[in-house]
Every structure is written in C-alpha cells, then in structure tokens.
Design an enzyme around this catalytic site. Structure first.
Site, PDB file in Angstrom:
ATOM      1  N   TYR A 125       0.838  -1.193   0.000  1.00  7.62           N
ATOM      2  CA  TYR A 125       0.000   0.000   0.000  1.00  7.62           C
ATOM      3  C   TYR A 125       0.881   1.254   0.000  1.00  7.62           C
ATOM      4  O   TYR A 125       1.939   1.275   0.630  1.00  7.62           O
ATOM      5  CB  TYR A 125      -0.898   0.044   1.237  1.00  7.62           C
ATOM      6  CG  TYR A 125      -2.064  -0.913   1.200  1.00  7.62           C
ATOM      7  CD1 TYR A 125      -3.247  -0.578   0.548  1.00  7.62           C
ATOM      8  CD2 TYR A 125      -1.998  -2.144   1.853  1.00  7.62           C
ATOM      9  CE1 TYR A 125      -4.330  -1.445   0.535  1.00  7.62           C
ATOM     10  CE2 TYR A 125      -3.064  -3.018   1.840  1.00  7.62           C
ATOM     11  CZ  TYR A 125      -4.237  -2.664   1.184  1.00  7.62           C
ATOM     12  OH  TYR A 125      -5.301  -3.531   1.165  1.00  7.62           O
ATOM     13  N   TYR A 164      -0.342  -9.965   0.429  1.00 13.59           N
ATOM     14  CA  TYR A 164       0.647  -9.363   1.326  1.00 13.59           C
ATOM     15  C   TYR A 164       0.546  -9.984   2.722  1.00 13.59           C
ATOM     16  O   TYR A 164      -0.502 -10.485   3.126  1.00 13.59           O
ATOM     17  CB  TYR A 164       0.461  -7.841   1.399  1.00 13.59           C
ATOM     18  CG  TYR A 164      -0.889  -7.365   1.905  1.00 13.59           C
ATOM     19  CD1 TYR A 164      -1.181  -7.318   3.269  1.00 13.59           C
ATOM     20  CD2 TYR A 164      -1.857  -6.926   1.006  1.00 13.59           C
ATOM     21  CE1 TYR A 164      -2.402  -6.856   3.724  1.00 13.59           C
ATOM     22  CE2 TYR A 164      -3.082  -6.463   1.452  1.00 13.59           C
ATOM     23  CZ  TYR A 164      -3.350  -6.437   2.814  1.00 13.59           C
ATOM     24  OH  TYR A 164      -4.567  -5.978   3.258  1.00 13.59           O
ATOM     25  N   ARG A 174      -2.741 -12.196   3.305  1.00 12.70           N
ATOM     26  CA  ARG A 174      -4.062 -11.826   2.827  1.00 12.70           C
ATOM     27  C   ARG A 174      -4.180 -12.127   1.339  1.00 12.70           C
ATOM     28  O   ARG A 174      -3.293 -11.835   0.551  1.00 12.70           O
ATOM     29  CB  ARG A 174      -4.324 -10.330   3.053  1.00 12.70           C
ATOM     30  CG  ARG A 174      -4.407  -9.955   4.525  1.00 12.70           C
ATOM     31  CD  ARG A 174      -5.727  -9.289   4.825  1.00 12.70           C
ATOM     32  NE  ARG A 174      -6.860 -10.098   4.452  1.00 12.70           N
ATOM     33  CZ  ARG A 174      -8.004  -9.604   3.967  1.00 12.70           C
ATOM     34  NH1 ARG A 174      -8.150  -8.309   3.797  1.00 12.70           N
ATOM     35  NH2 ARG A 174      -9.011 -10.413   3.649  1.00 12.70           N
ATOM     36  N   HIS A 177      -7.145  -8.535  -2.932  1.00 13.91           N
ATOM     37  CA  HIS A 177      -8.483  -7.989  -2.747  1.00 13.91           C
ATOM     38  C   HIS A 177      -8.478  -6.489  -3.017  1.00 13.91           C
ATOM     39  O   HIS A 177      -7.431  -5.831  -2.994  1.00 13.91           O
ATOM     40  CB  HIS A 177      -8.993  -8.254  -1.324  1.00 13.91           C
ATOM     41  CG  HIS A 177      -8.144  -7.636  -0.264  1.00 13.91           C
ATOM     42  ND1 HIS A 177      -6.982  -8.209   0.188  1.00 13.91           N
ATOM     43  CD2 HIS A 177      -8.273  -6.460   0.423  1.00 13.91           C
ATOM     44  CE1 HIS A 177      -6.435  -7.437   1.120  1.00 13.91           C
ATOM     45  NE2 HIS A 177      -7.185  -6.371   1.271  1.00 13.91           N
TER      46      HIS A 177
END
Length: 256
Positions: A125, A164, A174, A177
């Site tokens: 991110y 990640y 995860r 998404h």
C-alpha cells in the site's frame, strides 16, 4: 516465551466455528450474511468492535444534514482509472472491474459514490504504516472513485493487487483484494466491503474472509472473470455486484 500463533491453530478455530454454524442452521437457525463482530481467529476484531450497546441518536437526520455532501462535480473523469493518475504506467496486470450496486429487491442504486483502495501489484500500500518489504510503485497510488449511473453500474480500471503479509498470526497472508466504500446519501451512511479474485489459493487461510461463515455469502465476495469485459491486448475483465441488503446481501465490515 509465548508459543507463536500458527496458521494451523487459526485454521482449527475457523473450522470449529464453521461446524458450529452449520449445526445451528441445520437446527433451524437463520443463515447469516455477516459474521460476528468478535470473530476470534481474526484476533484484532475482538479488540476493535464495540463492547457496549451503541448510543441511539434522537435526531439522526440532523447529523446527516450537518455533514459533508458530494455531487457529480466532485468526481473527475479520471478518478475511476487508477492506471492514469500519474505520469507513467503502473506495473502489474491491468484489469477492468465493473458491476452494479443494487438494493434488496434488485433495483439499481443510482448516483452512489463508490470508492476503492488497494495494494499495488507487489502487495504494498502507498501508506506510511505499510512497512512490508515489497517495492512501491511511483505510478500507482491505489485509490479511485466514481458515481454509479442510471443502471447502478460502476467501473474501475486498475492493476490486480498482490497478496501481502499481515501480523494476525505466524505466516499470515491476505488474498488479493480490493476495498470498496459506498456512501449512501451522506458520509454517515458509509458501508465498506472487500472484493476478491476467483481461484485464490489463500482463501482457506484468511480469517477475515473466513469470518463470513456462510458459504454462499462468502462466495458473493468473489468476483467473476468475464472474458467479454477483457480488452484485447490490454486488460482482463471482472464483474462484481454489490447488494446492500436482504437475503443476497454483500458482506459489510463491522456487521449491521
């Protein structure tokens, strides 16, 4: 020294709750699209959800009237295209994601502000708190927005996010998404959910996705690959509808 919290333990806890839910439904309990707010395998959810009854507002409409508003002039023509927000092309697999926002009766929700945010193709991110040792992409910020049209349809052009790691337990990852946010008629009505990609091998290991214990409700979070949405030699296409309420409701974070 504390014993590390392993994936095996998390998976066992997930299986126990899934079995308990299946038995409850078989005994006549209603199916549930939304998980318990304190879902133990998702460790931080136990600490994040309210522990006391919510305080009812005597005049909730007054809160909405005094809050911020938005309209068509607040959303630009490029806000929906996450690949054109910087000087260069972002790295990764280009995708087109589209669908409709619907109410419980299948009617379109028009003029709805839809926002997305996501990791880049490496699973990173563009946020100061993300210290995952994967590369940042100077040409990808990972945020976009649009308004639904008269059919309730939205569309985003982006790159497929990467998986990640996160610190829920040892070796926790995860699945890929995209986060979706819908604002209703005012910011106080905001709903948040997540869209996943078909065939991801990490589904079974993710306590956030698995907190949606009902199988059919969990499947509704997974987009469908649609070859007719793919652009030749440029991008792949995915379709995902968001249903706001009713028996076919899309899972919403923080429950109802």
């Amino acid at each position: 020294m504390a014993t590390p919290l392993t994936q095996g333990r998390i998976s066992a806890e997930t299986a126990e709750r899934r079995e308990a839910y299946a038995k409850a439904v078989a005994a006549g309990a209603p199916e549930r699209s939304h998980p318990d707010r304190g879902y133990a395998p998702y460790r931080s959810s136990v600490l994040r959800h309210p522990g006391k009854p919510l305080v009812a507002l005597h005049d909730p409409e007054a809160v909405e009237l005094s809050g911020p508003v938005f309209g068509v002039t607040d959303v630009t023509a490029l806000d929906h295209d996450l690949t054109r927000q910087h000087q260069g092309e972002p790295l990764g697999e280009r995708i087109r994601v589209t669908g409709r926002v619907l109410d419980r009766d299948g009617r379109p929700v028009r003029g709805q502000l839809v926002e997305v945010w996501q990791a880049n193709a490496s699973g990173r991110y563009a946020h100061q708190r993300d210290d995952h040792p994967a590369p940042l992409d100077p040409n990808f910020t990972g945020v976009g927005r649009c308004l639904t049209d008269d059919r309730g349809a939205y569309e985003f052009v982006t790159v497929k996010p990467g998986a990640y790691p996160w610190r829920n337990h040892l070796n926790a990852w995860r699945p890929a998404h995209i986060h979706f946010s819908l604002f209703g008629n005012a910011f106080t009505q905001r709903l948040i959910t997540q869209m996943y990609f078909p065939g991801d091998p990490l589904f079974a290991y993710d306590p956030i996705l698995q907190s949606v214990t009902d199988d059919s409700a969990r499947r509704r979070l997974v987009a469908t690959y649609d070859h007719d949405l793919s652009t030749p030699e440029w991008s792949l296409g995915y379709r995902w509808d968001i249903v706001l309420d009713g028996p076919a409701a899309t899972w919403i974070e923080e429950g109802r």
